[in-house]
Design a protein around this motif. Structure first.
Motif, PDB file in Angstrom:
ATOM      1  N   ASP A  11       0.742  -1.440  -0.078  1.00 23.24           N
ATOM      2  CA  ASP A  11      -0.075   0.046   0.101  1.00 23.24           C
ATOM      3  C   ASP A  11       1.130   1.427   0.594  1.00 23.24           C
ATOM      4  N   ALA A  12       0.830   1.752  -0.679  1.00 20.25           N
ATOM      5  CA  ALA A  12       2.058   2.790  -1.437  1.00 20.25           C
ATOM      6  C   ALA A  12       1.340   4.077  -2.421  1.00 20.25           C
ATOM      7  N   ASP A  13       2.407   5.018  -2.187  1.00 17.00           N
ATOM      8  CA  ASP A  13       2.406   6.435  -3.726  1.00 17.00           C
ATOM      9  C   ASP A  13       3.485   6.156  -4.092  1.00 17.00           C
ATOM     10  N   LEU A  14       3.040   6.436  -5.739  1.00 16.67           N
ATOM     11  CA  LEU A  14       3.928   5.367  -6.908  1.00 16.67           C
ATOM     12  C   LEU A  14       4.220   7.027  -7.880  1.00 16.67           C
ATOM     13  N   THR A  15       5.084   7.440  -8.146  1.00 18.47           N
ATOM     14  CA  THR A  15       4.808   9.258  -9.051  1.00 18.47           C
ATOM     15  C   THR A  15       4.717   8.390 -10.463  1.00 18.47           C
ATOM     16  N   TYR A  16       4.324   8.916 -11.367  1.00 22.80           N
ATOM     17  CA  TYR A  16       5.120   8.974 -12.566  1.00 22.80           C
ATOM     18  C   TYR A  16       5.882   9.427 -13.427  1.00 22.80           C
TER      19      TYR A  16
END
Length: 484
Positions: free
Chosen positions: A328-333
């Motif tokens: 469960d995490a934040d990803l930035t493209y």
């Protein structure tokens, strides 16, 4: 254990090994015999392993990351002792829970976690600096004007390199492709060095691949012409950036090597929060650098993502997310016409500096949902419209049966629709297709991989636990087009 009290599987542990020899040696140490004083506490695992000397090797693993320390002389990370300890722990019988680690293990674990906190703080400060302009004057104040001038100078160098490369391609076509077979690699190597001087690593990589095509077997002139056309398109796109739609201009910049720094990316605030299933992991090496590619899919958004990490030759990259877990995490493209490459955010609870602490991590034994062959091809086509230089796009295929190669080569067949997809011949050296066939047993399976114009490159299958398909003989190089 993870936040839910579940241990990793043996397959997830073995996916961390830097090579096949380490996997084999670690497996031999996955028994209680050579170990003493083994224990686990608060996401740390430790033990003493008897070796050839009088003193046992002190081995400790921080499961957040993971990170490893061993007193053995091995230069591989993780070493066979760390792998053996993790396999013993994963088995559930040889590493008991303890109230606290011994002093030698506790000092390293606490020092590593303090370092993780400092790095997280530094990353946040760097991101803030990036948001303010990215460069500082001697007094510590960001200077956006100096950064702008540097960016302009680099763009001018790349434009000069692209112009020179266009002349090289024109000379090649004027003299005829047949001459490329006799010219050897030296001419291409010199051209690639010129692209390094132009600060265009994307152009350099493509030039080096052009130099290798004449020795790649039958049909090389057609392949060389195709790659020359794509390189010409990239050169012309960069030289006419102001005429391109913004999304295509962004993709063109990234393809020549003008990438966004991680600090700037994380400072943009455009993170995507989801529960990300780790679909596959694959290492490739070029003699100087080991590149690790980790593919994820968001369970809520359905978006694919690619994480890249790097390590020195012979060393496994620090970022290690075992296949089959959910985080469960934040990803930035990273900016692109069809975004795929991403960076993990800094607010990740149960993972470390490279992967970091607040995310729950859960093994997922069930088989993920997949699509049919036609849908995978449609998805690749849609991505290709946004990025003409894209070799392949990640996809999960369900209900396909591997067909060993005959005159037409290996294929994945869908008996429900009567369709079949060739397996990309370039993956033969890095993918264990016979293992895929053994898991299949002649029946349909679910396979994750990359779908492109050369076919499908399998990376993971499920039985029902994930089975990585990277060949134990080593790691192959990764096509440049798969790394937007």
């Amino acid at each position: 254990m993870n936040a839910q009290g579940e241990r990793w599987t043996a397959e997830q542990v073995l996916a961390l090994a830097p090579d096949a020899a380490s996997r084999k040696a670690g497996g031999k140490l996955a028994t209680p015999g050579p170990w003493s004083g083994a224990g686990a506490h608060d996401r740390g695992v430790w033990g003493l392993c008897a070796g050839s000397g009088s003193k046992a090797y002190q081995t400790v693993v921080d499961l957040d990351g993971p990170g490893y320390r061993c007193s053995c002389p091995s230069r591989k990370f993780p070493c066979k002792h760390a792998l053996g300890l993790l396999l013993l722990w994963a088995g559930g019988g040889g590493v008991p829970e303890a109230e606290a680690p011994p002093e030698w293990a506790g000092q390293w674990l606490s020092g590593r976690r303090e370092s993780a906190g400092r790095k997280a703080s530094a990353a946040a400060a760097e991101a803030a600096d990036g948001a303010a302009g990215g460069q500082k004057e001697p007094g510590g104040v960001a200077d956006p004007e100096a950064a702008r001038r540097r960016a302009e100078r680099r763009a001018q160098r790349i434009a000069a390199g692209a112009t020179e490369l266009e002349q090289r391609l024109a000379d090649l076509l004027r003299d005829g492709l047949a001459g490329a077979d006799h010219a050897g690699y030296a001419t291409w190597d010199e051209t690639a060095a010129r692209m390094v001087d132009a600060q265009a690593p994307g152009l350099e990589a493509r030039v080096r691949e052009l130099g290798a095509i004449p020795s790649s077997g039958p049909g090389w002139p057609a392949r060389l012409l195709e790659e020359c056309a794509l390189l010409h398109l990239l050169n012309q796109g960069f030289l006419r950036l102001d005429r391109l739609p913004e999304a295509l201009a962004t993709t063109t910049r990234s393809r020549v090597g003008l990438t966004t720094t991680t600090a700037e990316l994380l400072a943009s605030g455009a993170a995507v929060r989801d529960r990300w299933l780790v679909l596959g992991l694959q290492d490739s090496a070029d003699g100087r650098l080991t590149t690790r590619r980790i593919w994820l899919r968001g369970q809520d958004t359905g978006r694919m993502a690619l994480l890249l990490s790097f390590g020195a030759a012979g060393h496994s990259p620090e970022l290690a997310l075992p296949v089959g877990i959910v985080l469960d995490a934040d990803l930035t493209y990273y900016p692109a016409g069809r975004p795929l490459r991403a960076a993990l955010g800094t607010d990740r609870p149960n993972l470390p500096p490279s992967a970091a602490p607040s995310t729950s991590v859960t093994p997922v034994p069930q088989v993920p949902p997949g699509s049919d062959i036609a849908s995978a091809l449609v998805a690749y086509g849609a991505a290709l419209r946004e990025d003409p230089w894209l070799d392949a796009w990640p996809a999960v295929l369900s209900g396909v049966t591997p067909i060993p190669g005959g005159e037409e080569g290996w294929q994945l067949a869908d008996t429900r629709t009567g369709s079949a997809l060739p397996i990309d011949p370039r993956c033969m050296g890095r993918t264990d297709l016979w293992q895929l066939t053994a898991v299949s047993g002649g029946g349909p399976v679910t396979v994750f991989g990359e779908c492109g114009h050369r076919g499908f490159a399998p990376i993971t299958t499920w039985d029902p636990n994930p089975v990585p398909l990277q060949s134990p003989s080593g790691t192959g190089s990764t096509p440049h087009g798969g790394m937007p």
